[in-house]
Enzyme design. Structure first.
Site, mmCIF file in Angstrom:
data_model
loop_
_atom_site.group_PDB
_atom_site.id
_atom_site.type_symbol
_atom_site.label_atom_id
_atom_site.label_comp_id
_atom_site.label_asym_id
_atom_site.label_seq_id
_atom_site.Cartn_x
_atom_site.Cartn_y
_atom_site.Cartn_z
ATOM 1 N N CYS A 2 25.902 53.126 75.006
ATOM 2 C CA CYS A 2 25.247 52.326 76.039
ATOM 3 C C CYS A 2 25.684 50.869 75.915
ATOM 4 C CB CYS A 2 23.737 52.395 75.991
ATOM 5 S SG CYS A 2 23.091 54.038 76.239
ATOM 6 N N ARG A 27 31.444 51.999 75.894
ATOM 7 C CA ARG A 27 30.259 52.346 75.099
ATOM 8 C C ARG A 27 29.455 53.496 75.705
ATOM 9 N NH1 ARG A 27 28.795 48.291 71.477
ATOM 10 N NH2 ARG A 27 26.713 49.170 71.437
ATOM 11 N N TRP A 74 25.303 56.141 77.824
ATOM 12 C CA TRP A 74 25.745 57.339 77.095
ATOM 13 C C TRP A 74 24.458 58.096 76.803
ATOM 14 C CZ3 TRP A 74 24.971 59.572 72.244
ATOM 15 C CH2 TRP A 74 25.916 60.539 71.856
ATOM 16 N N ASN A 100 19.480 50.120 74.739
ATOM 17 C CA ASN A 100 20.490 50.830 73.947
ATOM 18 C C ASN A 100 19.806 51.217 72.635
ATOM 19 O OD1 ASN A 100 23.336 49.590 72.024
ATOM 20 N ND2 ASN A 100 22.736 51.672 72.435
ATOM 21 N N GLY A 101 19.833 52.502 72.308
ATOM 22 C CA GLY A 101 19.176 52.966 71.086
ATOM 23 C C GLY A 101 18.351 54.197 71.393
ATOM 24 N N GLU A 471 43.801 61.938 60.471
ATOM 25 C CA GLU A 471 43.614 61.016 61.590
ATOM 26 C C GLU A 471 44.405 61.489 62.820
ATOM 27 O OE1 GLU A 471 41.644 58.975 62.503
ATOM 28 O OE2 GLU A 471 42.598 57.673 63.963
ATOM 29 N N LYS A 475 42.730 62.221 66.469
ATOM 30 C CA LYS A 475 43.204 61.527 67.675
ATOM 31 C C LYS A 475 43.510 62.530 68.775
ATOM 32 C CE LYS A 475 42.279 58.496 67.218
ATOM 33 N NZ LYS A 475 41.585 57.627 66.399
ATOM 34 N N GLU A 478 40.259 64.401 70.186
ATOM 35 C CA GLU A 478 39.253 63.638 70.937
ATOM 36 C C GLU A 478 39.706 63.244 72.335
ATOM 37 O OE1 GLU A 478 38.024 59.737 69.452
ATOM 38 O OE2 GLU A 478 39.884 59.615 68.328
ATOM 39 N N HIS A 494 45.504 79.191 51.376
ATOM 40 C CA HIS A 494 44.171 79.643 50.946
ATOM 41 C C HIS A 494 43.314 80.083 52.138
ATOM 42 C CE1 HIS A 494 45.068 78.562 46.862
ATOM 43 N NE2 HIS A 494 45.476 77.372 47.275
ATOM 44 N N LYS A 593 32.387 54.671 72.296
ATOM 45 C CA LYS A 593 32.747 53.866 71.142
ATOM 46 C C LYS A 593 31.470 53.245 70.592
ATOM 47 C CE LYS A 593 36.720 51.052 70.029
ATOM 48 N NZ LYS A 593 37.526 52.140 69.472
HETATM 49 C C1 F6R Z 1 37.761 57.916 66.779
HETATM 50 C C2 F6R Z 1 36.858 56.832 66.499
HETATM 51 C C3 F6R Z 1 35.609 57.151 65.751
HETATM 52 C C4 F6R Z 1 35.155 55.927 64.959
HETATM 53 C C5 F6R Z 1 33.779 56.174 64.340
HETATM 54 C C6 F6R Z 1 33.334 54.994 63.499
HETATM 55 O O1 F6R Z 1 38.919 57.465 67.404
HETATM 56 O O2 F6R Z 1 37.077 55.716 66.878
HETATM 57 O O3 F6R Z 1 35.747 58.262 64.938
HETATM 58 O O4 F6R Z 1 36.091 55.664 63.963
HETATM 59 O O5 F6R Z 1 32.846 56.405 65.352
HETATM 60 O O6 F6R Z 1 33.314 53.829 64.262
HETATM 61 P P1 F6R Z 1 33.370 52.405 63.599
HETATM 62 O O7 F6R Z 1 34.730 52.226 63.028
HETATM 63 O O8 F6R Z 1 33.094 51.442 64.712
HETATM 64 O O9 F6R Z 1 32.313 52.382 62.533
#
Ligand code: F6R
Length: 598
Positions: A2, A27, A74, A100-101, A471, A475, A478, A494, A593
């Protein structure tokens, strides 16, 4: 999770709100709304879907006023639809509120309100707060908001306006971020500074329990007992253009391409042995008995890379922990331990809670964060900023690279016995190396054409290469919604080897020469089962190159830097595969994010 924006001042709020929301859409993007007050009435407009739907709906409207609030959602409580979108109002539509929350005790409050005859339109926790404000109204907005806030359990950044007190906005925060932008006779509110940076670079980062009363473009800050307080105004040195797409189709793509430039900033002033920028000096670092690296998602993967480095140079055990798990167990943290918390946003709820746990147990906490003034930066005992600029794409790219480089810098400064085989001069070459690595894009595009229709893709590597593989898989899944999984190469046999069949793509990261033979044997094992092998390594991996279907050759460099730059082809694979599949890239489904809920 949010995005919130608010405005009070002489300008028309609508364009400021819409613009702010467009910068906060990362967000949350399942609905958006605004409320504008002209002193007599509050006009609320909200729409399910991305911000463009709201923008389109408002394109011919001319809503005027002197204060406004806006929200991009969100969903937590209630499906994404027009009714559940924020702002929410009370029964008489005299209050408008964005949030937000999560209000954890909303059901209890709602039950009381229903028994007293109040009605509800939405399924959200936020509407309960709006209705409760009307029930508890005591003639003064600030007092009423703080009164109600005392009864709320959970987390919030709340912004409220009412026709009952003309021209006033009251906002407060508990755990969710809220920034106050201070302009000339105008005041802005936002979930992060990048959303309002084009108007002012003077920001106040509200602390937990802070409230702000805004009238006619002026503000006053209070604690929850209504004592007036002062907070430092910080000047943010990010450029507005860094938070803009600048003609690129996607923020993620722009953020991949700008990595050379931003890493220049990450290392700047930090390469001299005497650099004052290093928050913990070698003699202090060597005293810690154990290191806990705690983070989520991509930041956690960055921590896997740091573990090997810190163990090597300090000779102490390093445990890498998922913050969401760490906070709910009873880790044996001692007062001679160092906690390294890693986060792009500095606002991730689980990482914040894990930081509290580390601090309660007496550990020294060092935060590696990108967002200046964020919650983690303020909570930690020491901070090491990534300095990669605002990251807007939901899939983290440049911040991840910044996390790798920040840890490499710390490890190098803590390396009193020269155990790391890399010099400061070599690290100084990293931006150039990153730029050269971008040349792999054309080859990666061609490879992506061959694999984008596959359902399952596996990433393998050993040691630090496994950290990178983890990673790379995250990537890809997602943003492309394909199933991707990372495995330590030696683990395949395994169990997971059973899933490898004719044509299954296997992406191999192989930057470390001492592990090359072992990794190559694991690649032979998947080739024997028909896998389609895409390997990424330097020009010394002839054996691997010869047996792979595709081989991406990284520029010549020091071994550990080769590991660091290996992420670039992995980022390009995720981007091009998702693009070929027509996915939205910057706003992947179900994600947002800055995860400020548990
Ligand atoms: C994936 C991604 C998330 C963040 C995670 C932690 O691309 O960005 O997995 O890494 O939500 O976020 P931060 O780094 O803001 O604590």
């Amino acid at each position: 999770m949010c995005g919130i924006v608010g405005y009070s001042g002489p300008k028309e709020p609508l364009p400021i709100l819409i613009n702010g929301l467009s910068r906060l859409e990362y967000r949350g993007y399942d609905s958006a709304g605004i409320a504008i007050s002209d002193g007599n009435k509050i006009t609320v407009e909200k729409k399910e879907g991305k911000l463009d739907v709201l923008k389109n709906h408002l394109k011919d409207s001319n809503i005027k006023g002197n204060i406004g609030i806006g929200h991009t959602r969100w969903a937590t409580h209630g499906v994404p639809n027009d009714v559940n979108a924020h702002p929410h109002s009370d029964n008489s539509e005299e209050f408008a509120i964005i949030h937000n929350g999560i209000i954890e005790n909303y059901a209890e409050i709602k039950k009381d309100l229903l028994e007293e005859g109040f009605e509800f339109k939405s399924d959200t926790d936020t509407e309960v707060v709006a209705v409760e404000l009307s029930r508890k109204w005591n003639g003064q907005l600030l007092e009423t908001v703080t009164d109600v806030a005392k009864t709320l359990e959970g987390t919030y950044a709340l912004v409220v306006t009412t026709t009952k007190e003309e021209g006033t906005i009251v906002a407060g925060r508990l755990m969710s971020p809220l920034v106050l932008g201070v302009g000339e006779n105008e005041v802005f509110l936002a979930s992060d500074s990048a959303a309002i940076l084009e108007h002012t670079n003077k920001m106040i980062f509200l602390e937990n329990g802070d409230f702000v009363e805004i009238k006619n473009g002026q503000y006053k800050l209070f604690d929850s007992e209504l004592n007036e307080i002062e907070r430092e105004i910080q000047e943010i040195d990010w450029e507005v253009s860094e938070a803009e797409k600048l003609g690129y189709d996607h923020f993620m793509y722009k953020e991949i391409l700008e990595q050379s430039e931003v890493i220049e900033r990450t290392i700047s002033g930090r390469l001299e042995t005497t650099s004052k920028e290093i928050p913990i000096k070698q003699d202090e670092a060597s005293k810690y008995e154990k290191i806990w690296i705690v983070a989520c998602g991509t930041a956690y993967h960055a921590g896997l890379f740091g573990k090997d480095l810190f163990e090597k140079v300090l000779g102490v055990p390093v445990s890498v922990e998922l913050a969401s798990e760490f906070r709910y167990r009873e880790p044996i943290v001692g007062k001679n331990d160092l906690g390294i918390v890693i986060s792009q946003s500095g606002e991730t709820m689980d990482t914040i809670a894990a930081t509290e746990l580390l601090k309660e147990n007496g550990a020294h906490v060092l935060a590696l964060v990108n967002v200046v003034g964020s919650s983690l930066a303020r909570m930690a005992d020491s901070v090491f900023y990534l300095h990669v600029g605002p990251e807007i794409g939901v899939a983290s790219t440049k911040a991840y690279l910044g996390m790798l480089v920040a840890q490499l810098l710390l490890a190098k400064h803590w390396d009193s016995q020269n155990k790391l085989d890399v010099s400061f001069d070599e690290i100084a070459e990293l931006p150039k190396l990153i730029e050269e690595t971008m040349d792999c894009e054309k080859q990666i595009k061609d490879i992506s054409e061959k694999i984008y229709k596959k359902n399952d893709i596996y990433f393998i590597g050993r040691g630090l290469d496994y950290a990178l593989a983890a990673e790379g898989a995250l990537k890809l899944k997602e943003i492309s919604y394909l199933h991707a999984e990372a495995l330590a190469a030696g683990e395949l046999k395994h169990g997971t080897l059973a899933l490898i069949e004719d044509g299954t793509p296997i992406i191999v990261t192989a930057s470390q020469n001492h592990l090359l033979d072992k990794t190559t044997s694991n690649v032979q094992e998947v080739i024997a089962r028909g896998a389609y092998v895409i390997a990424i390594g330097d020009n010394q991996s002839e054996k691997l190159e010869n047996i792979s279907d595709e081989y991406v050759t990284l520029p010549d460099s020091n071994e550990i830097l080769t590991t660091v730059i290996s992420i670039i082809p992995l980022q390009f694979i995720a981007y091009h595969v998702a693009n070929l599949n027509g996915e939205s890239i910057d706003q992947p489904r179900n994600l947002a994010k800055s995860v400020t809920v548990e």
